[in-house]
Design an enzyme around this catalytic site. Structure first.
Site, PDB file in Angstrom:
ATOM      1  CE1 TYR A   1      -3.742   2.446   0.527  1.00  0.00           C
ATOM      2  CE2 TYR A   1      -2.483   3.282   2.382  1.00  0.00           C
ATOM      3  CZ  TYR A   1      -3.535   3.407   1.499  1.00  0.00           C
ATOM      4  OH  TYR A   1      -4.373   4.502   1.595  1.00  0.00           O
TER       5      TYR A   1
ATOM      6  CG  ASP B   1       5.711   3.692   0.946  1.00  0.00           C
ATOM      7  OD1 ASP B   1       6.004   4.446   1.892  1.00  0.00           O
ATOM      8  OD2 ASP B   1       4.549   3.516   0.532  1.00  0.00           O
TER       9      ASP B   1
ATOM     10  CE  LYS C   1       0.804   5.361   8.119  1.00  0.00           C
ATOM     11  NZ  LYS C   1       0.797   4.390   7.066  1.00  0.00           N
TER      12      LYS C   1
END
Ligand SMILES: *Cc1c(COP(=O)(O)O)cnc(C)c1O
Length: 428
Positions: free
Chosen positions: A144, A239, A267
């Protein structure tokens, strides 16, 4: 357990917000029932609007590596808030953040701050296309990378559990440029590159697959991607929006020793405020506007409050032994689940990298998406509710990673183990 107030809020929210939530997985669609509406958090705990207390292992899906409301982060945000929220002019904090990221990840020679992980991956992709002059990308089934159009093809996270990996609204002409390989299967990448290598701008990968639960890279997998990228003139993008500064001081890149050309972050670097970043090779990053010709901008990019929260968070992780302590705490939580499962005869394999983990109710260790998908989801769902009823808040899907913070103390860790034991007793 009473969720009356949560139910009331959710009922009205559904009339005003699609599905009642601002991000799909929060709606509990894959587990059923009413989403817990949270009122406040402190350290490893949070409380819902009905006054129920939980040990929180969601932690906003990763940013809160210090737990809720760490006083150092709160103080940094308060102090910054008093001097202005945003200016539309550069601030020194942005330089400090860039320097901090570069110090911890020396291969990040230049970096650009954005507002979310999604923005980071979208921008990195545009840059890779511009730098290589190629249009295709290779991504992995179940990885994702946020909700950018090019990535919503066989995506993980909410897109996985909702069974709609290919979203309507993604132009087919664009989706056709996204070539999908299997995670931990180098041969599947080789096949794609053998056919279309000259069209591929980049391979983008979650170095640890954290949006299908938690699947570790097989030995040689990431190094193999590096070799393939070099052979075909494509860029390698890690990522690390989830893994960056969560699994180690220098992210998973430091642990695996493979150097990507570009990296995406988010994050943890915002400590719970909205932020993202992408960076890497100087010659590639120099193509970004205004030093180069690849346009990317943002009214709130490098936002002072987000930068302050992120810097305070990263500074706290610099304390001696921080990552070792987090590792020990996370191992205890994983062991607690595994032991409780074994006691009640539930086949369980806990995937874990540092403070990211996911117990799969599976007879075999989970090294691929197929094995993850074959785990016992029905049992997991009943167990999820039993855990919630016993005061442990988990991500509402068997395919989301759990997160542990440094604030998870002995009491919290023991509560998780006791709840797991009682919850397995209740559902088996
Ligand atoms: C969370 C996540 C994203 C998206 O970040 P947002 O801030 O939610 O847009 C991208 N990539 C990975 C690996 C993630 O875990």
């Amino acid at each position: 357990m009473k969720l009356d107030r949560s139910e009331q809020i959710f009922a009205e929210a559904r009339t005003l917000i699609p599905g009642g939530v601002n991000s799909p997985v929060r709606a509990y669609k894959s587990v059923g029932g009413t989403p817990v509406h949270v009122a406040r958090g402190s350290g490893p705990l949070c409380w819902d609007v009905d006054g129920n207390e939980y040990v929180d292992l969601v932690l906003s899906y990763g940013p809160l590596i210090l737990g809720h409301c760490d006083p150092r982060v709160v103080a940094a945000v308060e102090k910054t808030a008093r001097t202005g929220f945003t200016f539309g002019a550069p601030t020194e904090g942005e330089l400090v953040m860039a320097r901090t990221l570069h110090e911890r990840m020396p291969w990040v020679e230049m970096v650009r701050l954005v507002n979310s992980g999604t923005e980071a991956t979208m921008s990195a992709l545009r840059l890779a296309r511009a730098f290589t002059g190629r249009d295709c990308i290779v991504k992995f089934n179940g990885n994702y990378h946020g909700h950018g159009d090019s990535f919503l093809v066989k995506a993980g996270s909410g897109a996985l559990t909702h069974g709609a990996p290919d979203s309507p609204g993604v132009a087919s002409a664009l989706a056709d440029l996204t070539l999908v390989a299997e995670y931990n299967d180098l041969a599947s990448v080789e096949r794609i590159l053998a056919q279309r290598g000259r069209e591929v701008a980049c391979i983008i990968v979650e170095p640890v697959a954290g949006n299908v639960g938690l699947i570790l890279p097989a030995p040689g997998f990431l190094a193999g991607l590096r070799k393939l990228c070099d052979a075909h003139g494509a860029l390698l993008i890690f990522d690390e929006v989830m893994t960056g500064f969560r699994v180690a001081r220098g992210g998973y890149t430091e642990l695996c020793g493979v150097r990507p050309d570009l990296i995406t972050l988010g994050k943890v670097i915002g400590g719970g405020l909205p932020i993202g970043a992408y960076g890497g090779r100087r010659d590639v990053m120099a193509r970004i506007s205004p030093s180069g010709d690849v346009y990317q901008a943002g009214t709130l990019s490098g936002n002072p409050l987000a930068v302050a929260a992120g810097l305070a968070t990263l500074r706290a992780t610099d304390e001696p032994g921080f990552y070792a302590e987090l590792e020990a705490k996370s191992a205890r939580i994983a062991d607690g689940i595994a032991k409780a499962a074994a006691k009640h005869g539930v086949p369980c394999h806990v995937g874990r990298q540092g403070s990211m983990l996911c117990p799969y109710f599976s007879k075999e260790p989970v090294l691929t998406l197929d094995v993850a998908m074959a785990s016992d989801r029905a049992l997991w769902t009943r167990w999820f509710h039993a855990m919630k009823d016993r005061g442990v808040l988990l991500p509402p899907s068997p395919f989301e990673a759990w997160f542990v913070s440094i604030a998870h103390d002995d009491a919290a860790i023991e509560r998780v183990a006791r709840a797991a034991d009682a919850a397995f007793a209740a559902v088996t």
